[in-house]
Structures are given as C-alpha cells and as structure tokens.
Design a protein around this motif. Structure first.
Motif, PDB file in Angstrom:
ATOM      1  N   SER A 252       0.768  -0.964  -0.260  1.00  0.00           N
ATOM      2  CA  SER A 252       0.017   0.193  -0.250  1.00  0.00           C
ATOM      3  C   SER A 252       0.514   1.275  -0.145  1.00  0.00           C
ATOM      4  O   SER A 252       1.912   1.392   0.211  1.00  0.00           O
ATOM      5  N   GLY A 253       0.208   2.137  -0.411  1.00  0.00           N
ATOM      6  CA  GLY A 253       1.142   3.140  -0.786  1.00  0.00           C
ATOM      7  C   GLY A 253       0.093   4.436  -1.656  1.00  0.00           C
ATOM      8  O   GLY A 253      -0.284   5.029  -1.919  1.00  0.00           O
ATOM      9  N   TYR A 254       1.218   5.352  -1.837  1.00  0.00           N
ATOM     10  CA  TYR A 254       0.846   6.544  -3.255  1.00  0.00           C
ATOM     11  C   TYR A 254       1.602   6.536  -4.544  1.00  0.00           C
ATOM     12  O   TYR A 254       3.128   5.915  -4.281  1.00  0.00           O
TER      13      TYR A 254
ATOM     14  N   ARG B  34      -1.023  14.676 -13.834  1.00  0.00           N
ATOM     15  CA  ARG B  34      -2.557  14.557 -12.790  1.00  0.00           C
ATOM     16  C   ARG B  34      -3.094  16.058 -13.463  1.00  0.00           C
ATOM     17  O   ARG B  34      -2.121  16.880 -14.049  1.00  0.00           O
ATOM     18  N   ARG B  35      -4.582  15.946 -13.916  1.00  0.00           N
ATOM     19  CA  ARG B  35      -5.207  17.062 -13.645  1.00  0.00           C
ATOM     20  C   ARG B  35      -5.818  17.929 -13.077  1.00  0.00           C
ATOM     21  O   ARG B  35      -5.909  17.855 -11.741  1.00  0.00           O
ATOM     22  N   PRO B  36      -6.587  19.012 -13.416  1.00  0.00           N
ATOM     23  CA  PRO B  36      -6.463  19.928 -12.155  1.00  0.00           C
ATOM     24  C   PRO B  36      -7.995  19.506 -11.958  1.00  0.00           C
ATOM     25  O   PRO B  36      -8.231  18.997 -12.375  1.00  0.00           O
ATOM     26  N   ARG B  37      -8.194  19.586 -11.028  1.00  0.00           N
ATOM     27  CA  ARG B  37      -9.359  18.934 -10.160  1.00  0.00           C
ATOM     28  C   ARG B  37      -9.235  16.774  -9.757  1.00  0.00           C
ATOM     29  O   ARG B  37     -10.527  16.693  -9.440  1.00  0.00           O
ATOM     30  N   GLU B  38      -8.538  16.880 -10.440  1.00  0.00           N
ATOM     31  CA  GLU B  38      -8.535  15.025 -10.896  1.00  0.00           C
ATOM     32  C   GLU B  38      -8.852  14.544  -9.510  1.00  0.00           C
ATOM     33  O   GLU B  38      -7.577  14.547  -8.607  1.00  0.00           O
ATOM     34  N   VAL B  39      -8.977  13.703  -8.404  1.00  0.00           N
ATOM     35  CA  VAL B  39      -8.948  12.897  -7.697  1.00  0.00           C
ATOM     36  C   VAL B  39      -8.131  12.266  -7.553  1.00  0.00           C
ATOM     37  O   VAL B  39      -7.946  11.471  -8.181  1.00  0.00           O
ATOM     38  N   GLU B  40      -7.354  12.490  -5.816  1.00  0.00           N
ATOM     39  CA  GLU B  40      -6.108  12.060  -5.822  1.00  0.00           C
ATOM     40  C   GLU B  40      -6.192  10.584  -5.150  1.00  0.00           C
ATOM     41  O   GLU B  40      -7.283  10.447  -4.432  1.00  0.00           O
ATOM     42  N   ALA B  41      -5.842   9.648  -5.110  1.00  0.00           N
ATOM     43  CA  ALA B  41      -6.124   8.446  -3.713  1.00  0.00           C
ATOM     44  C   ALA B  41      -4.532   7.408  -3.447  1.00  0.00           C
ATOM     45  O   ALA B  41      -4.013   7.296  -3.496  1.00  0.00           O
ATOM     46  N   SER B  42      -5.162   7.011  -2.629  1.00  0.00           N
ATOM     47  CA  SER B  42      -3.980   5.542  -2.423  1.00  0.00           C
ATOM     48  C   SER B  42      -3.641   5.075  -3.108  1.00  0.00           C
ATOM     49  O   SER B  42      -5.103   5.137  -3.831  1.00  0.00           O
ATOM     50  N   HIS B  43      -2.853   4.608  -3.547  1.00  0.00           N
ATOM     51  CA  HIS B  43      -2.535   3.131  -4.151  1.00  0.00           C
ATOM     52  C   HIS B  43      -2.086   1.821  -3.681  1.00  0.00           C
ATOM     53  O   HIS B  43      -2.204   1.786  -2.775  1.00  0.00           O
ATOM     54  N   ALA B  44      -1.990   0.694  -4.671  1.00  0.00           N
ATOM     55  CA  ALA B  44      -1.078  -0.626  -4.111  1.00  0.00           C
ATOM     56  C   ALA B  44      -1.053  -1.049  -5.953  1.00  0.00           C
ATOM     57  O   ALA B  44      -1.302  -0.708  -6.665  1.00  0.00           O
TER      58      ALA B  44
ATOM     59  N   ASP C 144      10.916   6.080  -8.601  1.00  0.00           N
ATOM     60  CA  ASP C 144      10.427   6.823  -7.991  1.00  0.00           C
ATOM     61  C   ASP C 144       9.626   8.013  -7.382  1.00  0.00           C
ATOM     62  O   ASP C 144       9.421   8.344  -6.248  1.00  0.00           O
ATOM     63  N   ARG C 145       8.823   7.740  -7.946  1.00  0.00           N
ATOM     64  CA  ARG C 145       7.266   8.219  -8.376  1.00  0.00           C
ATOM     65  C   ARG C 145       6.437   7.741  -6.754  1.00  0.00           C
ATOM     66  O   ARG C 145       5.407   7.983  -6.781  1.00  0.00           O
ATOM     67  N   TYR C 146       6.835   5.993  -6.558  1.00  0.00           N
ATOM     68  CA  TYR C 146       6.383   5.692  -5.266  1.00  0.00           C
ATOM     69  C   TYR C 146       6.538   5.658  -4.368  1.00  0.00           C
ATOM     70  O   TYR C 146       7.478   5.858  -4.372  1.00  0.00           O
ATOM     71  N   ILE C 147       5.424   5.563  -3.075  1.00  0.00           N
ATOM     72  CA  ILE C 147       5.843   5.406  -1.838  1.00  0.00           C
ATOM     73  C   ILE C 147       5.347   4.626  -1.343  1.00  0.00           C
ATOM     74  O   ILE C 147       4.356   4.421  -1.288  1.00  0.00           O
ATOM     75  N   LYS C 148       6.001   3.945  -0.669  1.00  0.00           N
ATOM     76  CA  LYS C 148       6.102   2.431   0.043  1.00  0.00           C
ATOM     77  C   LYS C 148       5.027   2.942   1.302  1.00  0.00           C
ATOM     78  O   LYS C 148       6.006   4.018   2.427  1.00  0.00           O
TER      79      LYS C 148
ATOM     80  N   LYS D 121     -14.856  10.488   4.333  1.00  0.00           N
ATOM     81  CA  LYS D 121     -14.277  11.055   3.727  1.00  0.00           C
ATOM     82  C   LYS D 121     -12.565  11.083   3.864  1.00  0.00           C
ATOM     83  O   LYS D 121     -12.607  10.790   4.771  1.00  0.00           O
ATOM     84  N   VAL D 122     -12.351   9.869   2.388  1.00  0.00           N
ATOM     85  CA  VAL D 122     -10.774  10.450   2.463  1.00  0.00           C
ATOM     86  C   VAL D 122     -10.303  11.069   1.307  1.00  0.00           C
ATOM     87  O   VAL D 122     -10.313  10.817  -0.062  1.00  0.00           O
ATOM     88  N   ASP D 123      -9.313  12.183   1.905  1.00  0.00           N
ATOM     89  CA  ASP D 123      -8.375  12.892   0.316  1.00  0.00           C
ATOM     90  C   ASP D 123      -6.784  12.687   0.294  1.00  0.00           C
ATOM     91  O   ASP D 123      -6.287  12.740   1.259  1.00  0.00           O
ATOM     92  N   VAL D 124      -6.558  12.780   0.013  1.00  0.00           N
ATOM     93  CA  VAL D 124      -4.924  12.021  -0.374  1.00  0.00           C
ATOM     94  C   VAL D 124      -4.156  13.567  -1.306  1.00  0.00           C
ATOM     95  O   VAL D 124      -4.937  13.511  -2.063  1.00  0.00           O
ATOM     96  N   THR D 125      -3.576  13.654  -1.381  1.00  0.00           N
ATOM     97  CA  THR D 125      -2.380  14.990  -1.607  1.00  0.00           C
ATOM     98  C   THR D 125      -1.318  14.519  -1.966  1.00  0.00           C
ATOM     99  O   THR D 125      -0.521  14.434  -0.720  1.00  0.00           O
ATOM    100  N   VAL D 126      -0.502  14.389  -3.120  1.00  0.00           N
ATOM    101  CA  VAL D 126       0.575  14.324  -3.354  1.00  0.00           C
ATOM    102  C   VAL D 126       1.570  15.455  -3.898  1.00  0.00           C
ATOM    103  O   VAL D 126       0.947  15.697  -5.481  1.00  0.00           O
ATOM    104  N   ARG D 127       2.306  16.082  -4.138  1.00  0.00           N
ATOM    105  CA  ARG D 127       3.293  16.967  -4.534  1.00  0.00           C
ATOM    106  C   ARG D 127       5.097  17.089  -4.671  1.00  0.00           C
ATOM    107  O   ARG D 127       4.967  16.842  -3.497  1.00  0.00           O
ATOM    108  N   GLU D 128       4.885  16.919  -5.414  1.00  0.00           N
ATOM    109  CA  GLU D 128       6.542  17.296  -5.315  1.00  0.00           C
ATOM    110  C   GLU D 128       6.692  18.557  -3.950  1.00  0.00           C
ATOM    111  O   GLU D 128       6.275  19.511  -4.153  1.00  0.00           O
ATOM    112  N   ALA D 129       8.214  17.979  -3.264  1.00  0.00           N
ATOM    113  CA  ALA D 129       8.584  19.307  -2.611  1.00  0.00           C
ATOM    114  C   ALA D 129       9.581  19.956  -2.601  1.00  0.00           C
ATOM    115  O   ALA D 129      11.058  19.014  -3.688  1.00  0.00           O
ATOM    116  N   PRO D 130      10.638  20.549  -2.780  1.00  0.00           N
ATOM    117  CA  PRO D 130      11.558  21.511  -2.882  1.00  0.00           C
ATOM    118  C   PRO D 130      12.549  20.862  -2.289  1.00  0.00           C
ATOM    119  O   PRO D 130      12.461  20.409  -0.231  1.00  0.00           O
ATOM    120  N   PRO D 131      14.430  20.463  -1.775  1.00  0.00           N
ATOM    121  CA  PRO D 131      14.921  19.727  -0.898  1.00  0.00           C
ATOM    122  C   PRO D 131      14.932  20.769  -0.209  1.00  0.00           C
ATOM    123  O   PRO D 131      15.257  21.766  -0.145  1.00  0.00           O
TER     124      PRO D 131
END
Length: 287
Positions: free
Chosen positions: A200-202, A208-218, A242-246, A272-282
């Motif tokens: 399980s992870g993300y 991703r398109r604007p307003r596209e729903v994000e969720a957990s992944h498997a 490297d786009r996968y987070i376990k 309700k479940v909300d998930v947001t995954v974003r790239e962050a500066p180092p």
C-alpha cells in the motif's frame, strides 16, 4: 525525488460516538528505495498516538478517544525522499528452477499460499497459465508478464468492486481498481509458486489534471532469489519507480488497512478520504 503527502480521513457520525479505538498504518517506510524525513499525525478530537511495529515490521499508530464526539479526523503529513530509478540496482534474471531450490523460499510460505483476499483457486492458476502460454522464463520476467496480462485484459472501473471483493471475484468481473488488480496479480504469481506480497502507498501522478481525484495506491512485490523484493504495478503495467511511496506490506489488504478501528454510539453517516501528493523543494519542511 522529494515528495510531500497529506492523507486526511474524516468520519462524520449521525449523532455522537465514544469509546473509539483506532489503528492507522500511514507512516512511509524507510528502505533502500525511500526515506521518510518527517511524519506528523494530527487527530481531531485531540489524542496522543502511540506506535508499535506489526508482524511485517509496518509502523502502526494507535489511539483512543473516550469522550463523545460528532466527528473524527485523522490527518497524516509525510515528507519523503525517494531514490532515483537510475540509482537502484537492476533486478537480475533468475531461472524459475533456482526459485524452487532457494533456501529462502521456505521462510516465505505465507506469501505463496492462500490469504483472505487471495484464495488460490483453480481459476487463478488457469489465468496464469494463459498469461504464460509461451512458457516460463526467469522469475522477474514472469512477474512482469503476469502484470502486463492484467493490464491488457482487465478494465479499470471505479465503484464496480468494494472493500470486500476478492481476487476470484475480480477474475469473473474482469474489472476493478488498483486494490483488485494487486490481489489478482498476487494470485497469479502465487499460483505459479512465486512469493508475492501486497503493498500500500501512494503514486505521484505527474500528469494529474486539475481537480482530478487523488487516492491511495496499491501494487505488489515479488521475491527474487539473491535480490530480495522487487516492486511491480499491474494497474499501470510498470516497475515501481521514484514516483511511488511505500507505506506498508502484507499478505493482502487485510494486513495493511490504512485506518481500522471500533467505536460505540451513533452509526457512521459519512466517510471521506482526501489524499494529496506533491513534489517538494529539497529541505522543505512538512506542513
């Protein structure tokens, strides 16, 4: 890649709830593919979580809320560094006969036998035979071919399955979501004698398109003798990069439920479940 994750789970009750006890598996793991730099768990109503490592070495936070509350919100903030794909060791080609004779295989029996969501019935074995009709190859190639078979033959259809759907049910429907495809992939691998476990992870969707729903992944991990666990995503038909987070792993979904608990009082009115995954500066701090 530097990634930031917010995972929010909100329970609203039709009245008051009390004596709530919960376990959550939301902290990203630390291994050779990623490092969790920061993790925060925020609870409403306020509670102090404690933690332990479960049988599969996943981090589990648990907490209880005794007093009455009309709503429960669980927010997990994570900051993760993932290892670039170019810095990861390639998965070696290991003949299937080497897997059968591997001394490690005896220690992995729970990952090539039936589990709750993956009953090893003859239908899964037949599907695996169809997917490998051209003959067996090396272990990792077989894992990938089985995953590609699911990608080609099964349709991604949200809301056609539920949290209790098993791999054999998905096999009949020929449709489902990432959890279903992971369970089918486990069934195909295990029916061929390949130890495999549920992950399980993300997934950081760079398109991703604007307003596209994000969720957990498997997805799944298969055991490769002399190498260890190698990750493959049947939903997207690709090696996990490297786009996968376990977050956690186990025999199937029943071992890694992100949020699991009990309470007394009014029934649940909404979840309700909300998930947001974003790239962050180092070096960026968690929110």
């Amino acid at each position: 890649m530097h990634l930031r994750v917010l995972h929010r789970t909100s329970f609203t009750y039709a009245g008051k709830a009390h004596d709530s006890f919960n376990e959550v598996r939301l902290r990203p793991v630390d291994d050779h593919t990623q490092r969790c730099r920061e993790f925060k768990l925020h609870l409403t109503p306020g509670a102090v979580p404690r933690e332990y490592s479960d049988f599969y070495n996943n981090t589990v936070h648990y907490f209880e809320i005794i007093e009455n509350h009309p709503k429960l919100v669980i927010e997990a903030f994570s900051l993760i560094d993932t290892t670039p794909s170019s810095d990861r060791d390639p998965v070696p080609r290991v003949p299937t006969d080497d897997l059968k004779s591997s001394p490690e295989r005896e220690m992995l029996a729970e990952f090539y036998n039936s589990s709750h969501y993956v009953p090893l019935e003859v239908e899964l074995w037949r599907e695996a035979q169809d997917a490998l009709a051209e003959g067996r190859s090396d272990v990792w190639s077989d894992v990938r071919r089985l995953g590609e078979h699911i990608y080609r033959r099964f349709a991604y259809r949200p809301k056609t399955t539920g949290v209790s759907t098993r791999a054999t049910d998905v096999l009949k429907l020929r449709m489902g979501v990432c959890q279903d495809f992971a369970h089918v992939h486990l069934g195909l691998c295990r029916s061929m004698g390949i130890p495999a476990r549920y992950v399980s992870g993300y997934f950081f969707n760079t398109t991703r398109r604007p307003r596209e729903v994000e969720a957990s992944h498997a997805w799944i991990e298969a055991w490769i003798p002399g190498f260890g666990w190698a990750a493959y995503d049947p939903t997207h038909a690709r090696i996990a990069d490297d786009r996968y987070i376990k977050i956690a792993h186990g025999r199937d979904y029943s071992d890694i439920r992100p949020v699991n608990g009990t309470y007394r009082g009014a029934p649940t009115r909404s979840l309700k479940v909300d998930v947001t995954v974003r790239e962050a500066p180092p070096g960026a701090p968690a929110p």
